[in-house]
Structure formats: C-alpha cells, structure tokens
Design an enzyme around this catalytic site. Structure first.
Site, PDB file in Angstrom:
ATOM      1  N   LEU A   1       0.833  -1.211   0.000  1.00 45.04           N
ATOM      2  CA  LEU A   1       0.000   0.000   0.000  1.00 45.04           C
ATOM      3  C   LEU A   1       0.866   1.259   0.000  1.00 45.04           C
ATOM      4  O   LEU A   1       0.594   2.232   0.687  1.00 45.04           O
ATOM      5  CB  LEU A   1      -0.954  -0.027   1.202  1.00 45.04           C
ATOM      6  CG  LEU A   1      -1.908  -1.233   1.222  1.00 45.04           C
ATOM      7  CD1 LEU A   1      -2.725  -1.266   2.508  1.00 45.04           C
ATOM      8  CD2 LEU A   1      -2.833  -1.197  -0.001  1.00 45.04           C
TER       9      LEU A   1
ATOM     10  N   VAL B   1       2.887   4.147  -2.594  1.00 47.31           N
ATOM     11  CA  VAL B   1       2.327   5.167  -3.495  1.00 47.31           C
ATOM     12  C   VAL B   1       1.393   4.529  -4.530  1.00 47.31           C
ATOM     13  O   VAL B   1       0.239   4.944  -4.711  1.00 47.31           O
ATOM     14  CB  VAL B   1       3.473   5.906  -4.228  1.00 47.31           C
ATOM     15  CG1 VAL B   1       2.920   6.879  -5.261  1.00 47.31           C
ATOM     16  CG2 VAL B   1       4.377   6.616  -3.252  1.00 47.31           C
TER      17      VAL B   1
ATOM     18  N   GLY C   1       0.294   1.114  -4.915  1.00 45.39           N
ATOM     19  CA  GLY C   1      -0.706   0.139  -4.484  1.00 45.39           C
ATOM     20  C   GLY C   1      -1.924   0.798  -3.858  1.00 45.39           C
ATOM     21  O   GLY C   1      -3.080   0.429  -4.154  1.00 45.39           O
TER      22      GLY C   1
ATOM     23  N   LYS D   1       8.196  -2.966  -3.927  1.00 47.58           N
ATOM     24  CA  LYS D   1       9.473  -2.625  -4.545  1.00 47.58           C
ATOM     25  C   LYS D   1       9.948  -3.815  -5.392  1.00 47.58           C
ATOM     26  O   LYS D   1       9.833  -4.969  -4.968  1.00 47.58           O
ATOM     27  CB  LYS D   1      10.466  -2.346  -3.421  1.00 47.58           C
ATOM     28  CG  LYS D   1      11.672  -1.623  -3.834  1.00 47.58           C
ATOM     29  CD  LYS D   1      12.495  -1.290  -2.611  1.00 47.58           C
ATOM     30  CE  LYS D   1      13.859  -0.893  -3.093  1.00 47.58           C
ATOM     31  NZ  LYS D   1      14.879  -0.995  -2.136  1.00 47.58           N
TER      32      LYS D   1
ATOM     33  N   SER E   1       2.331   2.666 -15.838  1.00 48.66           N
ATOM     34  CA  SER E   1       2.952   3.999 -15.883  1.00 48.66           C
ATOM     35  C   SER E   1       1.921   5.070 -15.576  1.00 48.66           C
ATOM     36  O   SER E   1       0.731   4.864 -15.779  1.00 48.66           O
ATOM     37  CB  SER E   1       3.553   4.260 -17.264  1.00 48.66           C
ATOM     38  OG  SER E   1       4.065   5.579 -17.304  1.00 48.66           O
TER      39      SER E   1
ATOM     40  N   GLY F   1       2.603   7.194 -12.647  1.00 44.59           N
ATOM     41  CA  GLY F   1       2.916   7.694 -11.309  1.00 44.59           C
ATOM     42  C   GLY F   1       1.702   7.670 -10.402  1.00 44.59           C
ATOM     43  O   GLY F   1       0.712   6.965 -10.660  1.00 44.59           O
TER      44      GLY F   1
ATOM     45  N   LYS G   1       7.146  -2.195 -20.746  1.00 51.51           N
ATOM     46  CA  LYS G   1       7.274  -1.115 -19.742  1.00 51.51           C
ATOM     47  C   LYS G   1       8.730  -0.646 -19.643  1.00 51.51           C
ATOM     48  O   LYS G   1       9.005   0.544 -19.514  1.00 51.51           O
ATOM     49  CB  LYS G   1       6.775  -1.595 -18.374  1.00 51.51           C
ATOM     50  CG  LYS G   1       7.012  -0.584 -17.235  1.00 51.51           C
ATOM     51  CD  LYS G   1       6.166   0.660 -17.397  1.00 51.51           C
ATOM     52  CE  LYS G   1       6.512   1.877 -16.576  1.00 51.51           C
ATOM     53  NZ  LYS G   1       6.931   1.818 -15.246  1.00 51.51           N
TER      54      LYS G   1
ATOM     55  N   HIS H   1       9.332   1.516 -22.522  1.00 50.31           N
ATOM     56  CA  HIS H   1       8.633   2.774 -22.242  1.00 50.31           C
ATOM     57  C   HIS H   1       9.547   3.684 -21.415  1.00 50.31           C
ATOM     58  O   HIS H   1       9.734   4.854 -21.719  1.00 50.31           O
ATOM     59  CB  HIS H   1       7.331   2.484 -21.474  1.00 50.31           C
ATOM     60  CG  HIS H   1       6.722   3.682 -20.799  1.00 50.31           C
ATOM     61  ND1 HIS H   1       7.234   4.229 -19.637  1.00 50.31           N
ATOM     62  CD2 HIS H   1       5.657   4.453 -21.124  1.00 50.31           C
ATOM     63  CE1 HIS H   1       6.511   5.271 -19.288  1.00 50.31           C
ATOM     64  NE2 HIS H   1       5.552   5.425 -20.176  1.00 50.31           N
ATOM     65  N   ASN H   2      10.134   3.121 -20.375  1.00 55.53           N
ATOM     66  CA  ASN H   2      10.988   3.939 -19.512  1.00 55.53           C
ATOM     67  C   ASN H   2      12.260   4.382 -20.237  1.00 55.53           C
ATOM     68  O   ASN H   2      12.739   5.496 -20.030  1.00 55.53           O
ATOM     69  CB  ASN H   2      11.356   3.156 -18.248  1.00 55.53           C
ATOM     70  CG  ASN H   2      10.191   3.079 -17.278  1.00 55.53           C
ATOM     71  OD1 ASN H   2       9.037   3.158 -17.693  1.00 55.53           O
ATOM     72  ND2 ASN H   2      10.464   2.931 -16.004  1.00 55.53           N
TER      73      ASN H   2
ATOM     74  N   GLU I   1      11.306   7.197 -22.271  1.00 53.43           N
ATOM     75  CA  GLU I   1      11.119   8.322 -21.325  1.00 53.43           C
ATOM     76  C   GLU I   1      12.475   9.005 -21.034  1.00 53.43           C
ATOM     77  O   GLU I   1      12.574  10.234 -21.065  1.00 53.43           O
ATOM     78  CB  GLU I   1      10.507   7.751 -20.051  1.00 53.43           C
ATOM     79  CG  GLU I   1      10.280   8.706 -18.920  1.00 53.43           C
ATOM     80  CD  GLU I   1       9.773   7.936 -17.684  1.00 53.43           C
ATOM     81  OE1 GLU I   1       8.814   7.144 -17.800  1.00 53.43           O
ATOM     82  OE2 GLU I   1      10.363   8.108 -16.603  1.00 53.43           O
TER      83      GLU I   1
END
Ligand code: NBP
Length: 499
Positions: A13, A15, A17, A78, A131, A133, A185, A188-189, A192
């Site tokens: 839980l 940021v 989750g 993490k 993605s 945030g 992903k 994607h980063n 970015e």
C-alpha cells in the site's frame, strides 16, 4: 461477518498500491488491501470512507481467504527481492487457477522466471507494467499486461475500468505471453529517458543561447504543448518553470541541483538492446548523461580546468591542459551562429525531430525483442496503450499507432513516408539547434545523437567497410564483398598481387 467475495487483493500500500486500490474501488470492484508494515495498513484504513469498497487485512491468510475464486492478487511492492518474498508467502495459500499479478517495475528476466515457477504449481502469473505515477494510479494509468492470455481475460474488466481512457478506449491491452508486459514497460521507460534528455537540451538552448527567462520558458512549452509537441512531459515542463519556492520566492527550478538520478530501467533498456544488437543511441546517451550529471564534484573541478568557447588563452577559468585546436573550431562555429541565429522555432523543430527518432529507436527494439523473446507484440497496440495515462504519452503516438496499423511488419517507424517526412522537414533545424549548442558550448548530445542516427540510417554507404578491413587485418575475421558472394580474408601483410 467473514467476507469471502472480494474481487481482487492488493499487496503493498505504498504510493502505487494504495492509489490503484482506491481506483479499483471507485469503479465498483471490492478490494482487499494488505501491507507488510501494519502501521501503513492502519493509516490507509483510517483514510477510507465507509462507502469506499476497500477492506484492510493484517495477514496474507486473511486477505487470500477473503477473495472470490479464481483469486486475483496484485502485488505492488518494490521490485526485486520483495516481489519474490511476497510470492513466497502467497504461493502456499493459493490454489491452481488463481492469478498472481506483479504490477511493479520488475526486470523482464525475473518475470519470466516467476511465471515459469508459478506455472509448475498451476498458478497463473501476469507481469504488468504500469505507468503514470501516483496521479495515474489514482485516476487512470497506462497498463502493459503480459502473461497467459486466459489469466488476462480474468482481470480484463478491472484493468479496462481503471486504465486511462484516450480517444474513447482504455490504455490497456493484452500485449503477449511471458514478460511481454514488463519488457514493453522497460522500453517505455527507456524512451522516457531519451525524451527527457531532449527536452532538457531544448531548455539549455533556450536558456543559455536564447536567454529566455523562466516565465518565457513556461509560455513557450505551454504553446508547444498545444501543437505537434502535445505530450505529458512538455506539459509538466511548462508547469515546472512557473513554480516558485515559497520561503525564498525564487523559481524552484533554479534551486534544484542538476544531478539526475535513476532507478535503472533506462540502463536495463540499453543493456537489453546491446544484447539484441539493436541501436538505440538516444536512450544510451540519456543514461550516460544522467551518469555524467551525477559526477558533481568532478564537474566542479572540470568547470575550472576546462575552457569553453572563446575562453582559450583569454578570460577562461584557467588554461586547459591540452592543445586549443578544438576550441578554435568552436570559435569558428560561433561566427556561423551570428549569421544564422537559432530561434525558438528552430529548437521546437529540433526537439520534435529528436522525439520522432527516439520513439523510432524504442519501437525498433520492441520489434526485434518481440521476435527474439517470443512476445508476438503488436506495435499498434503498444502505441495505443501509450496514448494516454503514461509518462511518454503524446499526440505523436496516435500517428505512430496508425503507422503500425497500416504496416505492422515495418522494421522502423522512419521507413514510413509520413514519419520520414516529419523528420526530413526538420533536419535543417536539428542541425541549426546543434550548431547553436556547439558554438556556445552548450552540450546537446541527445540532439546530436538523433541527427547522427538519422544520417547513419539514411545512407547506404557507411565507413564500416574500413572497420571490416581492420578486423580482417589484425584478426583475420573475414569480410563480405560488394561484387561477389561469400566470406573473404586478405593477408594484408603480403603485398597486393603476391598472395
Ligand atoms: P513505495 O516505495 O511507495 O512502496 C513500497 C512498497 O513495497 C511498500 O508497500 C513496502 O511495504 C513494500 N515492501 C518492501 Br519496500 N519490501 C517488502 C517486502 N520484503 N515484503 C513485502 N512488502 C515489501 O513504492 P511504489 O512507488 O508504490 O512502487 C511500487 C512498485 O511500482 C515498484 O516496483 C515501482 O518501481 C513501481 N512503480 C512506481 C511508480 C511511481 O511513480 N512511484 C510508477 C510506476 C511503477 P512496507 O510499507 O512494509 O515497507
């Protein structure tokens, strides 16, 4: 009363989750929530309103027991060891056909390994790149799921409901088996990183060469965001230049140290591309520039030891340690700049060309990885998933989606007529922006790399014939010829005709 019908479990839980759990509940799904540290679960539970369909649990057993079958459990912890630790705790509690979802930034090789291991126990494993945030997790992220398709179908209603919506459709699609989602992903980063480096260079040019103030920069980026550069990163760049630091009153941007940090996904992209031998130099240079920016103390010393344009033998910080020929070159370029000064439009066009080239490199990597790793990716679906909710969302992705819809098998975006045109018509401005940077000693390696990639990719002849000759000279590695088939070796030490 004991609850047994929760739609999905959320483990972790932090940021991401906590916000994903609330997002799911907003869309009518009942969520069972758990976090390793009990205090975090309590704090989360305390913020819940009674009408929010989220229940907190303090053991994994209770969470699992509360889920409807087949159970769907999402892990948002993490990346690395913590994911294995959670899976280790879960697998004894779950039954065959249950579905474990890892939504963190896991390395694709870890996802492959976990999927294989859980499959031996009859459990399904989905690796899902997410993605957007914190705000994306709460209001609509871009989601990149991979793994067994039947497992995806079982979570699809939840994912389609919580994902960002763009052009009337959700920014989520089943991407492929195994670690397809986490691979996409990762790329994607990587993209970015490449785009952020280019935008940072456009800032450097407009600040250092054109002398724009923070207010002017905010306006320019806001204006750019209204046209072809419409994108999340350009949008937030404009907002950043407006922000003041409350206690000091200074613009916050001017108080932030220029040591760019990283969590490693850009580097992973470069490493994978090297393994697959796909050139993605804009992503590589972006990773290297973050590494260079972090050499804070060394750069402080270099700023005193090394001269910039026009500083050699004059007002420079001190005498450079080796000859000044290159600096003479810089001074010459300075004169060229006076006759062709760059404008804000030059920088905008250069940035856009650089962005197209960076996306092209990222998609080229996906094309090769898809074949090499068996992901069977549809690049139009990837572009579609990235249209909204994610950090690299941009209006350009709509055009990219169309390109891959029309010619799914094309090896490069740059082979599409329209995409090629977008770059070709901006090539002079790319050169102009680079010349301005060189002339003023403002490093623009992302723009230079984009131009070099373009110029190397668009010509049939490259000087690599010399590299082949050198390899054959010192290592007898052989070479292929233009005029006949086969592999040849020359004994370069024996005179011509005497072989
Ligand atoms: P946070 O740092 O906010 O939360 C980390 C979570 O991992 C906490 O719930 C923590 O529990 C849990 N955890 C750790 Br650390 N070690 C654990 C272990 N051994 N066993 C069980 N739980 C453990 O991370 P976040 O930003 O929510 O990111 C979660 C994942 O999502 C990461 O993979 C991240 O890369 C990815 N991601 C993040 C973003 C973003 O913008 N933040 C975006 C996209 C993807 P605790 O409270 O007990 O320490």
């Amino acid at each position: 009363m004991k609850v047994t019908g929760n739609d999905i479990g959320m483990i972790g839980l932090g940021v991401m989750g906590s916000n994903l759990a609330l997002n799911m509940a907003d869309h009518g799904f009942s969520v069972a929530a758990y976090n390793r540290t009990e205090a975090v679960t309590r704090e989360f539970a305390a913020q819940l309103r009674p009408e929010q369909n989220v229940r907190a649990y303090y053991t994994l057993d209770e969470l699992v027991a509360s889920l409807a079958r087949p159970r769907r459990v999402m892990i948002m912890v993490k990346a690395g060891g913590p994911v294995d630790a959670v899976i280790g705790g879960l697998e004894t509690l779950l039954d065959p056909e249950d579905i474990v979802i890892d939504g963190g930034n896991s390395h694709f090789t870890d996802t492959e390994r976990r999927g294989r291991s859980l499959a031996t126990k009859g459990l399904h494993f989905l690796g899902v790149g997410i993605s957007g945030g914190e705000a994306g997790a709460r209001r609509g992220p871009s989601m990149m799921p991979g793994g067994p398709e039947e497992a995806y179908q079982a979570v699809r209603p939840i994912f389609e409901a919580i994902a960002a919506q763009a052009d009337g459709g959700p920014c989520v699609a089943y991407l492929g088996p195994g670690a397809a989602g986490h691979y996409v992903k990762m790329v994607h980063n990587g993209i970015e990183y490449g785009l952020m480096q280019l935008i940072a260079e456009s800032y450097a040019l407009m600040k250092e060469v054109l002398g724009l103030s923070n207010e002017e920069l905010a306006e320019v980026y806001a204006e750019w965001n209204e046209a072809e550069l419409d994108s999340y990163l350009v949008e937030i760049t404009s907002a950043i230049f407006k922000r003041r630091d409350v206690p000091t009153g200074f613009y916050l941007i001017d108080l932030i140290r220029g040591e760019a940090e990283q969590l490693g996904t850009g580097m992973w992209t470069s490493q994978s591309a090297m393994d697959l031998r796909v050139p993605i130099p804009n992503i590589d240079i972006a990773v290297s520039m973050r590494n260079l920016s972090a050499l804070d103390e060394e750069r402080r010393q270099a700023s005193m030891a090394l001269a910039g344009p026009g500083e050699w033998g004059g007002e420079g910080p001190s005498q450079p340690t080796s000859g000044g020929r290159a600096l003479g070159g810089y001074a010459g370029a300075g004169r060229a700049l006076e006759s062709h000064p760059p404008t804000v439009d030059t920088v905008r066009n250069a940035l856009f060309a650089g962005m197209v080239i960076t996306y092209a490199q990222g998609f080229a990597l996906l094309r090769t990885a898809s074949d090499a790793l068996g992901y069977a990716l549809h690049l139009a679906d990837v572009a579609s998933v990235w249209r909204g909710g994610c950090i690299i969302r941009s209006a350009l992705l709509r055009q990219i989606k169309t390109v891959f819809e029309q010619s799914e098998g094309t090896p490069s975006l740059l082979l599409d007529r329209e995409a090629a045109g977008l770059v070709a018509e901006r090539r002079d401005d790319l050169v102009g922006a680079i010349e301005a940077g060189i002339s003023k000693g403002v490093a623009v390696p992302g723009l230079m790399t984009a131009l070099a990639y373009l110029d190397a990719y668009r010509v049939q002849w490259l000087p690599s014939n010399l590299i082949q000759a050198q390899r054959d000279y010192f290592g007898a590695h052989g070479y292929r010829r233009l005029d006949k088939e086969g592999t040849f070796h020359t004994d370069w030490l024996v005179e011509e005709g005497a072989e």
